[in-house]
Design a protein around this motif. Structure first.
Motif, PDB file in Angstrom:
ATOM      1  N   ARG A  69       1.882   6.095 -11.716  1.00 28.58           N
ATOM      2  CA  ARG A  69       1.375   5.213 -12.767  1.00 28.58           C
ATOM      3  C   ARG A  69       0.524   4.082 -12.188  1.00 28.58           C
ATOM      4  O   ARG A  69      -0.213   3.423 -12.921  1.00 28.58           O
ATOM      5  N   LEU A  70       0.607   3.864 -10.888  1.00 23.25           N
ATOM      6  CA  LEU A  70      -0.191   2.823 -10.239  1.00 23.25           C
ATOM      7  C   LEU A  70      -1.551   3.350  -9.779  1.00 23.25           C
ATOM      8  O   LEU A  70      -2.387   2.579  -9.316  1.00 23.25           O
ATOM      9  N   PHE A  71      -1.756   4.678  -9.914  1.00 20.52           N
ATOM     10  CA  PHE A  71      -2.961   5.309  -9.393  1.00 20.52           C
ATOM     11  C   PHE A  71      -3.766   5.952 -10.520  1.00 20.52           C
ATOM     12  O   PHE A  71      -3.219   6.307 -11.570  1.00 20.52           O
ATOM     13  N   SER A  72      -5.043   6.111 -10.273  1.00 23.37           N
ATOM     14  CA  SER A  72      -5.901   6.863 -11.180  1.00 23.37           C
ATOM     15  C   SER A  72      -6.685   7.874 -10.355  1.00 23.37           C
ATOM     16  O   SER A  72      -7.248   7.530  -9.309  1.00 23.37           O
ATOM     17  N   ARG A 143      -5.020  -0.001 -12.982  1.00 25.07           N
ATOM     18  CA  ARG A 143      -4.425   0.707 -11.861  1.00 25.07           C
ATOM     19  C   ARG A 143      -4.650  -0.089 -10.575  1.00 25.07           C
ATOM     20  O   ARG A 143      -5.542  -0.922 -10.500  1.00 25.07           O
ATOM     21  N   GLU A 144      -3.863   0.209  -9.575  1.00 26.76           N
ATOM     22  CA  GLU A 144      -4.002  -0.486  -8.292  1.00 26.76           C
ATOM     23  C   GLU A 144      -4.876   0.280  -7.306  1.00 26.76           C
ATOM     24  O   GLU A 144      -5.564  -0.317  -6.478  1.00 26.76           O
ATOM     25  N   TYR A 146      -7.563   3.792  -6.932  1.00 29.70           N
ATOM     26  CA  TYR A 146      -8.366   4.817  -7.602  1.00 29.70           C
ATOM     27  C   TYR A 146      -8.783   5.874  -6.582  1.00 29.70           C
ATOM     28  O   TYR A 146      -9.168   5.554  -5.457  1.00 29.70           O
ATOM     29  N   LYS A 175      -8.955  -4.131  -5.717  1.00 29.27           N
ATOM     30  CA  LYS A 175      -8.436  -2.769  -5.828  1.00 29.27           C
ATOM     31  C   LYS A 175      -8.755  -1.971  -4.574  1.00 29.27           C
ATOM     32  O   LYS A 175      -9.630  -2.323  -3.782  1.00 29.27           O
TER      33      LYS A 175
END
Length: 226
Positions: A69-72, A143-144, A146, A175
């Protein structure tokens, strides 16, 4: 902090990544570079837990697959089914968890110059327009880190400029961005750190590692053995 400890990926008996060890502490834009078949996309997918692997991939000492959930993740455009009847607006909106993010929707459409395209379906877009849609969708939720897989391949100058501008905005916001990339010249100005990969991690560092000797080792390893 992302930490890869002896990350190894083997599929159907074929070693795709071999004993990758890496520690990343800085915020900024990180390039993953190497020849076709070097394992660049495999590295991202294994970090995120999409592929089974040996070794560990952690973020602040937690398994990365447990904190997705912290990543895209923005995959290659070629993996997107553009025949699915969905509009630009609907795709971008799907990146948000809550309906009240309407203001963010309009902002993302505007900053990626998609407002006039929002009622069009994906099959009517150019490659660059589609890439901007995927990126806008990724930014709908905070997000933190990418991960972008070859975002610049086959896109127009305008889309390249828009995406590059957004990458630097993410960097300025603190980021981390990992990008699978091919073009060596643009890498010299785009990346804060570069991973030179050919199944093994050959070299890491700033753009200064893009020397003729290092590039030969990564892209033409057979010549090195002669």
């Amino acid at each position: 902090m992302i930490h890869l400890n002896h990350l190894t990926v083997t599929i159907d008996g074929k070693r795709l990544l071999d004993d990758i060890c890496y520690q990343q502490n800085i915020s900024g834009i990180i390039g993953i570079m190497g020849p076709n078949g070097a394992g660049k996309s495999t590295l991202i997918k294994s970090m995120l837990g999409f592929l089974k692997h040996q070794g560990t991939a952690t973020y602040h000492q937690k398994e990365m697959k447990e904190c997705r959930r912290l990543f895209s993740y923005i995959p290659q455009r070629s993996s997107i089914d553009v025949t699915f009847p969905i509009t630009v607006e609907a795709v971008v909106r799907s990146g948000a968890y809550r309906a009240e993010k309407g203001l963010n929707l309009e902002r993302q459409l505007a900053q990626f110059r998609l407002t006039d395209l929002k009622t069009r379906t994906l099959d009517t877009l150019s490659g660059g327009q589609l890439q901007r849609v995927l990126f806008a969708r990724a930014l709908m939720a905070e997000r933190e880190v990418y991960f972008l897989d070859e975002p610049f391949v086959g896109i127009d100058y305008t889309s390249t400029a828009i995406i590059t501008d957004m990458l630097f905005k993410l960097k300025n916001d603190g980021k981390r961005v990992f990008i699978v990339h091919h073009d060596i010249e643009s890498a010299r100005t785009l990346f804060d750190e570069i991973l030179l990969l050919n199944k093994k991690l050959i070299q890491t560092g700033g753009p200064e590692i893009l020397t003729d000797a290092n590039l030969k080792t990564v892209y033409f390893p057979e010549e090195e053995k002669r």
